[in-house]
Design a protein around this motif. Structure first.
Motif, PDB file in Angstrom:
ATOM      1  N   PHE A  29       0.158  16.449  -0.594  1.00  0.00           N
ATOM      2  CA  PHE A  29       0.995  16.271  -1.780  1.00  0.00           C
ATOM      3  C   PHE A  29       2.075  17.346  -1.731  1.00  0.00           C
ATOM      4  N   ILE A  30       3.334  16.934  -1.628  1.00  0.00           N
ATOM      5  CA  ILE A  30       4.430  17.878  -1.404  1.00  0.00           C
ATOM      6  C   ILE A  30       5.130  18.168  -2.724  1.00  0.00           C
ATOM      7  N   ASP A  31       5.197  19.455  -3.070  1.00  0.00           N
ATOM      8  CA  ASP A  31       5.751  19.855  -4.361  1.00  0.00           C
ATOM      9  C   ASP A  31       7.174  19.348  -4.558  1.00  0.00           C
ATOM     10  N   ALA A  32       7.978  19.367  -3.510  1.00  0.00           N
ATOM     11  CA  ALA A  32       9.381  18.968  -3.631  1.00  0.00           C
ATOM     12  C   ALA A  32       9.552  17.496  -3.990  1.00  0.00           C
ATOM     13  N   LEU A  33       8.487  16.698  -3.843  1.00  0.00           N
ATOM     14  CA  LEU A  33       8.571  15.269  -4.162  1.00  0.00           C
ATOM     15  C   LEU A  33       7.874  14.926  -5.474  1.00  0.00           C
ATOM     16  N   ASP A  34       7.329  15.925  -6.165  1.00  0.00           N
ATOM     17  CA  ASP A  34       6.613  15.631  -7.405  1.00  0.00           C
ATOM     18  C   ASP A  34       7.495  14.887  -8.411  1.00  0.00           C
ATOM     19  N   TRP A  35       8.728  15.299  -8.530  1.00  0.00           N
ATOM     20  CA  TRP A  35       9.607  14.705  -9.543  1.00  0.00           C
ATOM     21  C   TRP A  35       9.969  13.260  -9.208  1.00  0.00           C
ATOM     22  N   ILE A  36       9.843  12.876  -7.926  1.00  0.00           N
ATOM     23  CA  ILE A  36      10.127  11.500  -7.523  1.00  0.00           C
ATOM     24  C   ILE A  36       8.913  10.615  -7.726  1.00  0.00           C
ATOM     25  N   ASN A  37       7.770  11.095  -7.327  1.00  0.00           N
ATOM     26  CA  ASN A  37       6.636  10.201  -7.107  1.00  0.00           C
ATOM     27  C   ASN A  37       5.525  10.234  -8.140  1.00  0.00           C
ATOM     28  N   ARG A  38       5.383  11.299  -8.926  1.00  0.00           N
ATOM     29  CA  ARG A  38       4.121  11.370  -9.653  1.00  0.00           C
ATOM     30  C   ARG A  38       4.137  12.352 -10.813  1.00  0.00           C
ATOM     31  N   ASN A  39       3.099  12.201 -11.600  1.00  0.00           N
ATOM     32  CA  ASN A  39       2.722  13.209 -12.569  1.00  0.00           C
ATOM     33  C   ASN A  39       1.798  14.179 -11.838  1.00  0.00           C
ATOM     34  N   SER A  40       2.215  15.407 -11.691  1.00  0.00           N
ATOM     35  CA  SER A  40       1.478  16.344 -10.839  1.00  0.00           C
ATOM     36  C   SER A  40       0.250  16.937 -11.529  1.00  0.00           C
ATOM     37  N   GLU A  41      -0.027  16.534 -12.776  1.00  0.00           N
ATOM     38  CA  GLU A  41      -1.155  17.123 -13.491  1.00  0.00           C
ATOM     39  C   GLU A  41      -2.504  16.729 -12.890  1.00  0.00           C
ATOM     40  N   ASN A  42      -2.570  15.529 -12.311  1.00  0.00           N
ATOM     41  CA  ASN A  42      -3.855  15.090 -11.753  1.00  0.00           C
ATOM     42  C   ASN A  42      -3.599  14.297 -10.478  1.00  0.00           C
ATOM     43  N   TYR A  43      -3.286  15.011  -9.401  1.00  0.00           N
ATOM     44  CA  TYR A  43      -2.926  14.315  -8.173  1.00  0.00           C
ATOM     45  C   TYR A  43      -4.113  13.619  -7.529  1.00  0.00           C
ATOM     46  N   TRP A  44      -5.343  14.044  -7.844  1.00  0.00           N
ATOM     47  CA  TRP A  44      -6.507  13.401  -7.222  1.00  0.00           C
ATOM     48  C   TRP A  44      -6.638  11.952  -7.649  1.00  0.00           C
ATOM     49  N   GLN A  45      -6.475  11.662  -8.934  1.00  0.00           N
ATOM     50  CA  GLN A  45      -6.819  10.348  -9.453  1.00  0.00           C
ATOM     51  C   GLN A  45      -5.620   9.452  -9.706  1.00  0.00           C
ATOM     52  N   LYS A  46      -4.491  10.011 -10.057  1.00  0.00           N
ATOM     53  CA  LYS A  46      -3.382   9.186 -10.549  1.00  0.00           C
ATOM     54  C   LYS A  46      -2.332   8.875  -9.494  1.00  0.00           C
ATOM     55  N   ASN A  47      -2.381   9.530  -8.366  1.00  0.00           N
ATOM     56  CA  ASN A  47      -1.269   9.423  -7.434  1.00  0.00           C
ATOM     57  C   ASN A  47      -1.701   9.186  -5.997  1.00  0.00           C
ATOM     58  N   GLN A  48      -0.812   8.524  -5.265  1.00  0.00           N
ATOM     59  CA  GLN A  48      -0.983   8.396  -3.829  1.00  0.00           C
ATOM     60  C   GLN A  48      -0.426   9.653  -3.160  1.00  0.00           C
ATOM     61  N   PRO A  49      -1.022  10.100  -2.061  1.00  0.00           N
ATOM     62  CA  PRO A  49      -0.463  11.258  -1.359  1.00  0.00           C
ATOM     63  C   PRO A  49       0.878  10.910  -0.734  1.00  0.00           C
ATOM     64  N   ASP A  50       1.679  11.936  -0.486  1.00  0.00           N
ATOM     65  CA  ASP A  50       2.960  11.712   0.192  1.00  0.00           C
ATOM     66  C   ASP A  50       2.741  11.325   1.642  1.00  0.00           C
ATOM     67  N   ILE A  51       1.700  11.837   2.221  1.00  0.00           N
ATOM     68  CA  ILE A  51       1.355  11.426   3.582  1.00  0.00           C
ATOM     69  C   ILE A  51      -0.150  11.574   3.764  1.00  0.00           C
ATOM     70  N   GLN A  52      -0.698  10.708   4.594  1.00  0.00           N
ATOM     71  CA  GLN A  52      -2.143  10.719   4.819  1.00  0.00           C
ATOM     72  C   GLN A  52      -2.433  10.591   6.304  1.00  0.00           C
ATOM     73  N   PHE A  53      -3.275  11.474   6.791  1.00  0.00           N
ATOM     74  CA  PHE A  53      -3.806  11.360   8.144  1.00  0.00           C
ATOM     75  C   PHE A  53      -5.265  10.958   8.045  1.00  0.00           C
ATOM     76  N   ARG A  54      -5.663   9.995   8.845  1.00  0.00           N
ATOM     77  CA  ARG A  54      -7.085   9.749   9.038  1.00  0.00           C
ATOM     78  C   ARG A  54      -7.443  10.230  10.425  1.00  0.00           C
ATOM     79  N   PHE A  55      -8.563  10.911  10.522  1.00  0.00           N
ATOM     80  CA  PHE A  55      -8.947  11.484  11.793  1.00  0.00           C
ATOM     81  C   PHE A  55      -9.795  10.504  12.581  1.00  0.00           C
ATOM     82  N   TYR A  56      -9.397  10.304  13.804  1.00  0.00           N
ATOM     83  CA  TYR A  56      -9.958   9.272  14.658  1.00  0.00           C
ATOM     84  C   TYR A  56     -11.043   9.817  15.564  1.00  0.00           C
ATOM     85  N   LYS A  57     -11.924   8.906  15.953  1.00  0.00           N
ATOM     86  CA  LYS A  57     -12.820   9.214  17.059  1.00  0.00           C
ATOM     87  C   LYS A  57     -12.001   9.163  18.353  1.00  0.00           C
ATOM     88  N   PHE A  58     -12.367   9.986  19.283  1.00  0.00           N
ATOM     89  CA  PHE A  58     -11.640  10.040  20.545  1.00  0.00           C
ATOM     90  C   PHE A  58     -12.553   9.604  21.687  1.00  0.00           C
TER      91      PHE A  58
END
Length: 207
Positions: free
Chosen positions: A65-94
């Motif tokens: 969750f990038i602070d510089a994008l808070d004003w564009i994308n979300r209410n920053s009070e509860n980023y866990w439940q109310k918002n999508q992350p700005d970017i997401q990595f899923r870690f893969y099996k290799f």
């Protein structure tokens, strides 16, 4: 042999011990969080809806969750439940040849907890720190976003976010130039309206 849930619980403790060394703290049994230079990094060990008593399917996500994008994308009070992350990595099996094979792991009654933890250590932890480090640098974050917007299927919203990062990282002139070039390149009427609306938001926010 331990139950899948017992192995999963031990795995959560094992992963927290590893990410705690990188200054993550707990926000629940399967969620860990830390501040980074450009915002907040969150690790989420998420079970699949297909999980049963006999087989746990899960993935490990790094959400940024990038602070510089808070004003564009979300209410920053509860980023866990109310918002999508700005970017997401899923870690893969290799696989042994180094290629990515899947981003979900399974724990069944046949799994040996110790060997499974060793596998996660190899598949996940060796690649974790480099992802987190990206967001300790505004320039590295901008470079990552630029790679996104240069891709064939980049959305107008992703491009607007890139402008937001430029403004937010004190690169206002570069942001202005980017927005000036962006609008003429958008042909779809709905997308043009979106860009115009956000240009107005930029004007109110930064002028």
């Amino acid at each position: 042999m331990k139950s899948p849930q017992a192995v999963f619980d031990e795995l959560c403790i094992f992963l927290f011990e590893k990410v705690h060394a990188l200054n993550f703290s707990k926000k629940g049994r399967t969620k860990f969080v830390r501040k980074c230079a450009v915002g907040t990094a969150c690790v989420n060990i998420r079970k699949s809806v297909t999980t049963t008593k006999d087989k746990i399917t899960f993935t490990v996500e790094l959400n940024i969750f990038i602070d510089a994008l808070d004003w564009i994308n979300r209410n920053s009070e509860n980023y866990w439940q109310k918002n999508q992350p700005d970017i997401q990595f899923r870690f893969y099996k290799f696989s042994p040849n180094g290629s990515w094979t899947d981003d979900w792991w399974q724990i069944s009654n046949e799994i040996d907890g110790k060997s499974f933890a060793d596998q996660i250590s190899t598949d996940f932890l060796e690649n974790f720190e480099k992802y987190v480090k990206t967001f300790e640098s505004a320039d590295a974050t901008l470079k990552l976003w630029l790679s996104h917007i240069n891709s064939k299927n980049a959305s107008p919203m992703r491009k607007i976010e890139y402008a937001g990062l430029l403004y937010g990282f004190n690169k206002k002139t570069e942001g202005e130039i980017f927005l000036e070039k962006l609008l003429p390149s958008i042909k779809d009427d709905r997308e043009r309206k979106l860009v115009v609306r956000y240009i107005e938001k930029f004007s109110k926010r930064f002028y």
